[in-house]
Design a protein around this motif. Structure first.
Motif, short mmCIF file in Angstrom:
data_model
loop_
_atom_site.label_atom_id
_atom_site.label_comp_id
_atom_site.label_asym_id
_atom_site.label_seq_id
_atom_site.Cartn_x
_atom_site.Cartn_y
_atom_site.Cartn_z
N MET A 114 -25.65 -22.78 5.43
CA MET A 114 -24.55 -22.13 5.80
C MET A 114 -23.36 -22.89 4.96
O MET A 114 -23.83 -24.09 4.41
N THR A 115 -22.32 -22.68 5.01
CA THR A 115 -21.19 -23.04 4.10
C THR A 115 -20.05 -23.63 5.21
O THR A 115 -19.63 -22.82 5.89
N VAL A 116 -19.50 -24.94 4.85
CA VAL A 116 -18.58 -25.30 5.72
C VAL A 116 -17.45 -25.91 4.96
O VAL A 116 -17.71 -26.59 3.95
N ILE A 117 -16.19 -25.48 5.32
CA ILE A 117 -14.96 -25.97 4.50
C ILE A 117 -14.14 -26.74 5.52
O ILE A 117 -13.80 -26.09 6.54
N VAL A 118 -14.05 -27.79 5.15
CA VAL A 118 -13.09 -28.74 6.08
C VAL A 118 -11.76 -28.96 5.64
O VAL A 118 -11.78 -29.41 4.12
N VAL A 119 -10.71 -28.57 6.35
CA VAL A 119 -9.52 -28.99 5.75
C VAL A 119 -8.98 -30.29 6.35
O VAL A 119 -8.78 -30.49 7.84
N ASN A 120 -8.83 -31.26 5.69
CA ASN A 120 -8.73 -32.71 6.17
C ASN A 120 -7.17 -33.02 5.82
O ASN A 120 -6.57 -33.20 4.55
N ASN A 121 -6.17 -32.84 6.89
CA ASN A 121 -4.88 -33.17 6.80
C ASN A 121 -4.57 -34.60 7.45
O ASN A 121 -3.62 -34.70 7.52
N THR A 122 -5.49 -35.32 7.62
CA THR A 122 -5.37 -36.57 8.16
C THR A 122 -4.76 -36.59 9.70
O THR A 122 -4.53 -37.47 10.15
N VAL A 123 -4.57 -35.46 10.34
CA VAL A 123 -4.11 -35.36 11.59
C VAL A 123 -4.52 -34.12 12.29
O VAL A 123 -5.09 -33.30 11.77
N TYR A 124 -4.33 -34.19 13.75
CA TYR A 124 -4.39 -32.87 14.47
C TYR A 124 -3.11 -32.19 14.37
O TYR A 124 -2.23 -32.44 15.02
N GLY A 125 -3.19 -31.06 13.50
CA GLY A 125 -2.18 -30.43 13.23
C GLY A 125 -1.59 -29.51 14.28
O GLY A 125 -0.55 -29.70 14.74
N MET A 126 -2.48 -28.51 14.96
CA MET A 126 -2.15 -27.70 15.76
C MET A 126 -1.45 -28.26 17.18
O MET A 126 -0.67 -27.79 17.71
N THR A 127 -1.99 -29.65 17.47
CA THR A 127 -1.34 -30.13 18.77
C THR A 127 -0.37 -31.15 18.59
O THR A 127 -0.05 -31.76 19.66
N GLY A 128 0.17 -31.10 17.54
CA GLY A 128 1.50 -31.70 17.21
C GLY A 128 1.24 -32.94 16.51
O GLY A 128 2.54 -33.78 16.76
N GLY A 129 0.05 -33.13 15.79
CA GLY A 129 0.26 -34.58 14.90
C GLY A 129 -0.41 -35.67 15.52
O GLY A 129 0.25 -36.92 15.30
N GLN A 130 -1.29 -35.58 16.24
CA GLN A 130 -1.73 -36.83 16.82
C GLN A 130 -2.79 -37.36 15.89
O GLN A 130 -3.25 -36.78 14.95
#
Ligand SMILES: Cc1ncc(C[n+]2csc(CCOP(=O)(O)OP(=O)(O)O)c2C)c(N)n1
Ligand code: SF4
Ligand SMILES: [Mg+2]
Lengths: 241, 358
Positions: A114-130
């Motif tokens: 299978m193929t996995v694409i991980v977007v690493n933005n160094t934070v928990y984006g959705m929950t407000g940047g933890q």
């Protein structure tokens, strides 16, 4: 107004913040699926986090929204049910490396096709940047307002985690400029080609900006990812069998 | 042609799931359900299906979620501690209107409890257990033959209502050997339902299997179009299941002074206890819920002579008692003849039932 030409498998722009990396990645995936001629049998699996905005009328592919951290096993299930389909999981760094870490490690260990694409933005984006396992030492987040204490929390690098397991392809790219985006697209393409060729587990991590939660302008955030994040997360192809 | 064989409950259940057309299983070892996993580890390949020993129950149920979304008849199995981990995925299945079958071969206790025969999970099975507004249909077999029949029924109900269906088995039924008639093989077509994800053509609308709560404000969303809104749909769905799917067996209920209420392994002892008590001149009866949810409230109308009810369960707190009180509108004393680590003894059940009349 200039005419906007959308890739065949993109229906509309998404609800992502300005300068967010997710939209670019979803676009790259959509282009690759079309170019490889497999869009007709593609199944996307999205984490409930910011990536899943692709399912708000953006991506013209059949798609499943999985629980936070579970896109990899959900994609695995869909592939098991329909071995001829092309299935991928698109998820964040928190999803893949924190809450879904066990599932990631064991899927790589089994070398599931299978193929996995991980977007690493160094934070928990959705929950407000933890703070995430990928937050850089000293990086300020909503749950590390004085900067991440790396002695206590460490920094998790997927290459250390799974490159010795049963990966067929493991690479990291960025979407900083035209050239690096094209390189990343080539990585994504290889990760899908491997699945088409039944070669096993492929993961591409894409370093991406989350300007909203890093409290930067889109341009500042792009520069931060390009100059700071790449110090800890080097770019390249780490496994290519 | 149906085959008659002697089989262990767990293995018969696994074989019957394959004969119901299931070709997808992912599970994790835990006593007393492990024989299902072990049996399928070789048997699934023989029928050309997908088997994986997952790294955890969380992975197991989420794989089932993906397979169900893609149209498979998918199932997973566990016991108490593992079933707790599956709750996340079961809540997601319910929230996505996806059919799947989850089997809980119950043991005893909270925490680790112990591996012995028990009915420790009534509450978590019948109350939803995971987060949010949902419940699941729960079928409770009390023989190896019923294991076989119910796993088939479970897949049918799951598809009929687009909902996860649970089988509440227990260590007693799972481990016992009984003669059983295995049904013929049925084929399942993964393209049976148009909603199942498979890949869409460029000129088609994509199928999104997603959180319905996000779509409840969209007037064009099919379910909203048909029912007006999601709460109406959901309320009706559960009301329909409650009305149509109550199943039970009544034994000597009409003239019984005290009616025992028991399911699964303990219902077998309870039935024998009714005979023993009647031979002594004490009119006992038995209601055996076959669906734990919806709880067979309708069964209680038959108990015209009853002065009290008494559940017979293998747990410590008498988990089913609340449902009996609700079904009888609190009008009667409801006792609990319980035991753990073993099925209650008939003499103890009779003594408890008699004490309720004082
Ligand atoms: C079991 C569970 N825990 C927590 C959450 C809350 N939650 C949703 S998304 C998210 C983090 C998202 O971070 P990441 O995976 O990096 O994705 P991003 O939004 O940054 O792309 C969290 C903690 C949840 N939905 N479910
Ligand atoms: S919060 Fe961050 S990850 Fe989420 S949409 Fe905005 S920029 Fe993208
Ligand atoms: Mg993130």
């Amino acid at each position: 107004m200039a005419e906007v030409r959308l890739p065949k498998r993109i229906m509309n722009s998404g609800g992502w913040c300005q300068g967010c990396g997710h939209g670019v990645v979803v676009r790259l995936i959509a282009e690759v699926l079309d170019e490889l001629g497999v869009a007709d049998k593609a199944i996307a699996v999205e984490d409930v986090a910011c990536g899943s905005m692709s399912m708000s009328g953006v991506l013209k592919c059949d798609a499943i929204m999985a629980a936070h951290g579970r896109p990899i096993p959900v994609a695995n299930g869909a592939k098991g049910a329909r071995p001829d389909s092309i299935v991928y999981a698109h998820l964040g760094d928190g999803s893949a490396y924190s809450i879904g870490c066990a599932e990631l490690v064991h899927t790589a260990l089994r070398g599931d096709n299978m193929t996995v694409i991980v977007v690493n933005n160094t934070v928990y984006g959705m929950t407000g940047g933890q703070m995430a396992p990928t937050t850089l030492p000293g990086e300020k987040t909503a749950s590390s307002p004085k900067g991440k204490d790396a002695d206590r929390y460490g920094v998790l690098n997927v290459v250390d985690l799974i490159s010795d397991l049963n990966c067929t392809y493991l690479a990291r790219g960025e979407i900083y400029d035209v050239a690096s985006t094209a390189k990343t697209k080539a990585m994504i393409k290889k990760a899908f080609q491997n699945q088409i060729d039944n070669k096993g587990f492929s993961l591409v991590e894409v370093l991406a900006p989350c300007p909203t939660n890093l409290h930067m302008t889109p341009v500042q955030c792009k520069e931060f990812v390009h100059t700071e994040a790449t110090k800890y997360f080097t770019l390249g192809e780490f496994v290519d069998k | 042609m149906a085959e008659k064989v002697l089989m262990k409950g767990n293995e018969a259940l696994a074989e019957a799931a394959l004969r119901a057309g299931s070709r997808f299983y992912s599970g994790y070892p835990i006593t007393p359900q492990t024989e299902i996993l072990e049996y399928l580890s070789t048997r699934m390949a023989e029928v050309g299906g997908f088997f994986v020993q997952a790294e955890s129950e969380l992975c197991g149920i989420n794989m089932v979620f993906g397979a169900a979304a893609a149209g498979a008849r998918a199932f997973t199995t566990s016991s108490g501690p593992g079933y707790s981990l599956k709750q996340e995925g079961i809540s997601y299945l319910a929230a996505n209107d996806l059919p799947a079958v989850i089997i809980d071969v119950m043991r005893i206790g909270s925490g680790l409890g112990d591996i012995f025969m028990g009915q420790g999970d009534y509450w978590q099975l019948t109350r939803g257990g995971g987060h949010g507004d949902y419940r699941t249909i729960v079928l409770a077999p009390n023989s190896v033959q019923e294991n076989v029949e119910m796993v088939q029924k479970a897949f049918d109900l799951a598809e009929q209502y687009l909902h996860p269906v649970i089988i509440a088995s227990d260590a007693g039924i799972g481990q016992m050997m009984e003669p059983v008639e295995l049904p013929d093989f049925k084929e399942h077509d993964v393209n049976k339902f148009d909603w199942a994800v498979r890949g869409c053509k460029e000129n088609e609308n994509p199928r999104y299997c997603q959180n319905i709560y996000y779509n409840m404000w969209d007037e064009e969303y099919p379910l909203v179009k048909e029912y007006g809104d999601y709460p109406t749909y959901l309320t009706k769905k559960y009301a329909t299941i409650e009305e149509n799917e109550q199943r039970w067996e009544s034994y000597q209920v009409e003239d019984a002074e005290v009616v025992l209420v028991a399911y699964g392994s303990s219902s077998r002892v309870a039935k024998d206890t009714v005979d023993t008590a009647r031979a002594q001149g004490f009119k006992l009866g038995l209601i055996r819920p076959i669906t734990l949810w919806p709880f067979p409230k309708k069964a209680f109308a038959e108990a015209k002579a009853a002065k009290a009810f008494c559940t017979v369960e293998v747990n410590i707190l008498g988990q089913m008692g609340d449902d009996v009180r609700l079904a009888t509108e609190g009008k009667f004393p409801v006792g609990f003849a319980g035991n753990f680590f073993a099925v209650p003894d008939p003499d103890d059940i009779i003594a408890t039932a008699k004490a309720l009349l004082k």
